[in-house]
Design a protein around this motif. Structure first.
Motif, PDB file in Angstrom:
ATOM      1  N   SER A 165       0.837  -1.188   0.000  1.00 43.25           N
ATOM      2  CA  SER A 165       0.000   0.000   0.000  1.00 43.25           C
ATOM      3  C   SER A 165       0.879   1.248   0.000  1.00 43.25           C
ATOM      4  CB  SER A 165      -0.929   0.010   1.225  1.00 43.25           C
ATOM      5  OG  SER A 165      -0.169   0.097   2.416  1.00 43.25           O
ATOM      6  N   ASP A 166       0.295   2.370  -0.348  1.00 37.86           N
ATOM      7  CA  ASP A 166       1.083   3.599  -0.450  1.00 37.86           C
ATOM      8  C   ASP A 166       1.485   4.169   0.906  1.00 37.86           C
ATOM      9  OD1 ASP A 166      -1.415   4.381   0.341  1.00 37.86           O
ATOM     10  OD2 ASP A 166      -1.786   5.737  -1.344  1.00 37.86           O
TER      11      ASP A 166
ATOM     12  N   TYR B 248     -13.490   0.739  -6.777  1.00 37.99           N
ATOM     13  CA  TYR B 248     -12.083   1.078  -6.965  1.00 37.99           C
ATOM     14  C   TYR B 248     -11.820   1.289  -8.444  1.00 37.99           C
ATOM     15  CZ  TYR B 248     -12.355  -3.815  -8.197  1.00 37.99           C
ATOM     16  OH  TYR B 248     -12.751  -4.999  -8.781  1.00 37.99           O
TER      17      TYR B 248
ATOM     18  N   ARG C  79      -6.009  -0.581 -12.438  1.00 36.68           N
ATOM     19  CA  ARG C  79      -5.071  -0.246 -13.503  1.00 36.68           C
ATOM     20  C   ARG C  79      -4.259  -1.492 -13.820  1.00 36.68           C
ATOM     21  NH1 ARG C  79      -4.514   4.877 -10.545  1.00 36.68           N
ATOM     22  NH2 ARG C  79      -5.477   6.513 -11.813  1.00 36.68           N
TER      23      ARG C  79
ATOM     24  N   GLU D 184      -2.523  -2.204 -10.133  1.00 38.13           N
ATOM     25  CA  GLU D 184      -2.714  -1.080  -9.223  1.00 38.13           C
ATOM     26  C   GLU D 184      -4.190  -0.929  -8.928  1.00 38.13           C
ATOM     27  OE1 GLU D 184      -1.010   2.562 -10.454  1.00 38.13           O
ATOM     28  OE2 GLU D 184       1.053   1.831 -10.417  1.00 38.13           O
TER      29      GLU D 184
ATOM     30  N   LEU E 177      -6.794   1.677  -7.032  1.00 44.30           N
ATOM     31  CA  LEU E 177      -7.043   2.970  -6.391  1.00 44.30           C
ATOM     32  C   LEU E 177      -8.390   2.874  -5.675  1.00 44.30           C
ATOM     33  CD1 LEU E 177      -6.147   5.906  -5.945  1.00 44.30           C
ATOM     34  CD2 LEU E 177      -7.419   6.512  -8.021  1.00 44.30           C
TER      35      LEU E 177
ATOM     36  N   GLU F  76     -11.841   3.447  -3.877  1.00 44.31           N
ATOM     37  CA  GLU F  76     -12.954   4.401  -3.900  1.00 44.31           C
ATOM     38  C   GLU F  76     -14.064   3.915  -2.976  1.00 44.31           C
ATOM     39  OE1 GLU F  76     -14.052   5.104  -7.974  1.00 44.31           O
ATOM     40  OE2 GLU F  76     -12.430   6.550  -8.244  1.00 44.31           O
TER      41      GLU F  76
ATOM     42  N   GLN G   2      -6.440   5.710  -1.324  1.00 46.45           N
ATOM     43  CA  GLN G   2      -5.191   4.968  -1.186  1.00 46.45           C
ATOM     44  C   GLN G   2      -4.936   4.095  -2.407  1.00 46.45           C
ATOM     45  OE1 GLN G   2      -5.587   3.646   3.325  1.00 46.45           O
ATOM     46  NE2 GLN G   2      -3.449   3.625   2.676  1.00 46.45           N
ATOM     47  N   ARG G   3      -3.658   3.798  -2.609  1.00 48.51           N
ATOM     48  CA  ARG G   3      -3.241   3.023  -3.765  1.00 48.51           C
ATOM     49  C   ARG G   3      -2.551   1.737  -3.300  1.00 48.51           C
ATOM     50  NH1 ARG G   3      -2.506   5.136  -8.695  1.00 48.51           N
ATOM     51  NH2 ARG G   3      -2.341   7.206  -7.752  1.00 48.51           N
TER      52      ARG G   3
ATOM     53  N   THR H 234      -0.472  -1.765  -4.840  1.00 46.12           N
ATOM     54  CA  THR H 234       0.149  -2.457  -5.971  1.00 46.12           C
ATOM     55  C   THR H 234       0.345  -3.922  -5.606  1.00 46.12           C
ATOM     56  OG1 THR H 234       2.386  -1.903  -5.217  1.00 46.12           O
ATOM     57  CG2 THR H 234       1.326  -0.375  -6.729  1.00 46.12           C
TER      58      THR H 234
END
Length: 315
Positions: free
Chosen positions: A158-159, A182, A185, A275, A277, A279, A301-302, A304
């Motif tokens: 996580s970021d 979310y 990507r 990825e 993101l 929501e 938050q992002r 990967t």
């Protein structure tokens, strides 16, 4: 003078042990099972088989080795040393449970009940333990150094610096397995054939509403991911356990004016990453089905997800 290796025996409480702990006596446990149409005898037999396997493995550890033991519930509080030899006695899931806490230590999987356990990860009977351990130290001339497979693992970052590592798969979604929202990507090379046209046009992101994502390894391709894969008719190839590749699936993606379903499965290799993101107010990420050991994410938050650099060294 260097120390001898430490053999760490990993196990979990059996169903019989848990029944006795819950009900106090064997008689009460037997009564409880009978009220539900079950008998205690097979449960006790499985417990005895597990105890016998643990005793056989303990006896097989070379006398000059150091020894340790840890129950599955205590793994997150146990400190593994770089020179440990980890011996999992039980079911396949026990190897997956311990994998995230290791960093290159060899793991020996002992099948405590060959008649009941598939033996995908606990590949050896208790009688094989002595020879396998001797091979590690070169004492078995027929198998110098032993043989092993380096199994691919999956990791999620996580970021804000949180991390999950898993041997089978990671789940990303709503904590109650309801609808999560979310933006997904996906690298163009990881998009399925159904979305090749969109990928070529540079559209590599999609807003989704689903009951979560699964990103699994070749080892995990025998479990949760395989069930999703089979339901979809096997449209993509599942990776091999040592292939350095992952398969990913979006569960029950919902089409709407704002959310799509074009990207619901694919593969990842090398440095490629998914990825996510977030929501939603709350999403969780956990590995190998252990929901109690999860990281939490919220709006903006992002995350990967991709192939982990760390691998499991399975004898």
């Amino acid at each position: 003078m260097s120390l001898a290796p430490r053999a760490v025996l990993v196990h979990r409480r059996t169903e019989y042990t848990e029944l006795i702990a819950r009900h106090g006596t064997r008689g009460q446990a037997e009564f409880f099972l009978r009220t539900r149409g079950r008998e205690l005898a097979p449960v006790q037999a499985a417990d005895e088989a597990t105890r016998a396997a643990r005793q056989a493995v303990t006896a097989a550890i070379p006398a000059h080795w150091r020894r340790g033991e840890v129950e599955r519930a205590d793994l997150d509080r146990f400190l593994f040393a770089p020179d440990d030899v980890v011996i999992c006695v039980g079911q396949d899931g026990l190897v997956a449970n311990v994998a995230k806490y290791l960093d290159g230590q060899p793991v020996l999987g002992i099948n405590a009940d060959v008649g009941r356990n598939p033996g995908v990860l606990v590949r050896h009977p208790p009688a094989a333990a002595a020879g396998m351990l001797r091979a590690l130290t070169g004492e078995d001339a027929a198998r110098p150094g032993g043989s092993a497979r380096d199994l691919t693992m999956v990791e999620a970052h996580s970021d804000d610096g949180q991390r999950i590592l898993a041997l089978n798969e990671v789940y990303v979604g709503d904590p109650g397995h309801q609808t999560a929202r979310y933006v997904l990507r996906v690298p163009a090379a990881a998009v399925t054939e159904a979305a090749v046209t969109e990928a070529a046009a540079g559209l590599v992101a999609e807003r989704q509403a689903s009951s979560g994502l699964l990103v699994g390894t070749g080892t995990g391709a025998t479990g949760w991911c395989r069930s999703v894969w089979a339901q979809r008719g096997g449209e993509i190839d599942l990776p091999a356990p040592t292939a350095g590749a992952l398969a990913w699936f979006v569960r029950e993606a919902w089409p709407s004016p704002e959310t799509g379903t074009a990207r619901t499965q694919g593969g990842l290799t090398g440095a490629a990453r998914l990825e996510v993101l977030v929501e939603s107010d709350r999403m969780v990420v956990f590995g190998d089905g252990i929901e109690s050991d999860a990281i939490e994410l919220s709006w903006g938050q992002r995350l990967t997800v991709g192939v982990a650099q760390r691998r499991l060294h399975l004898l």
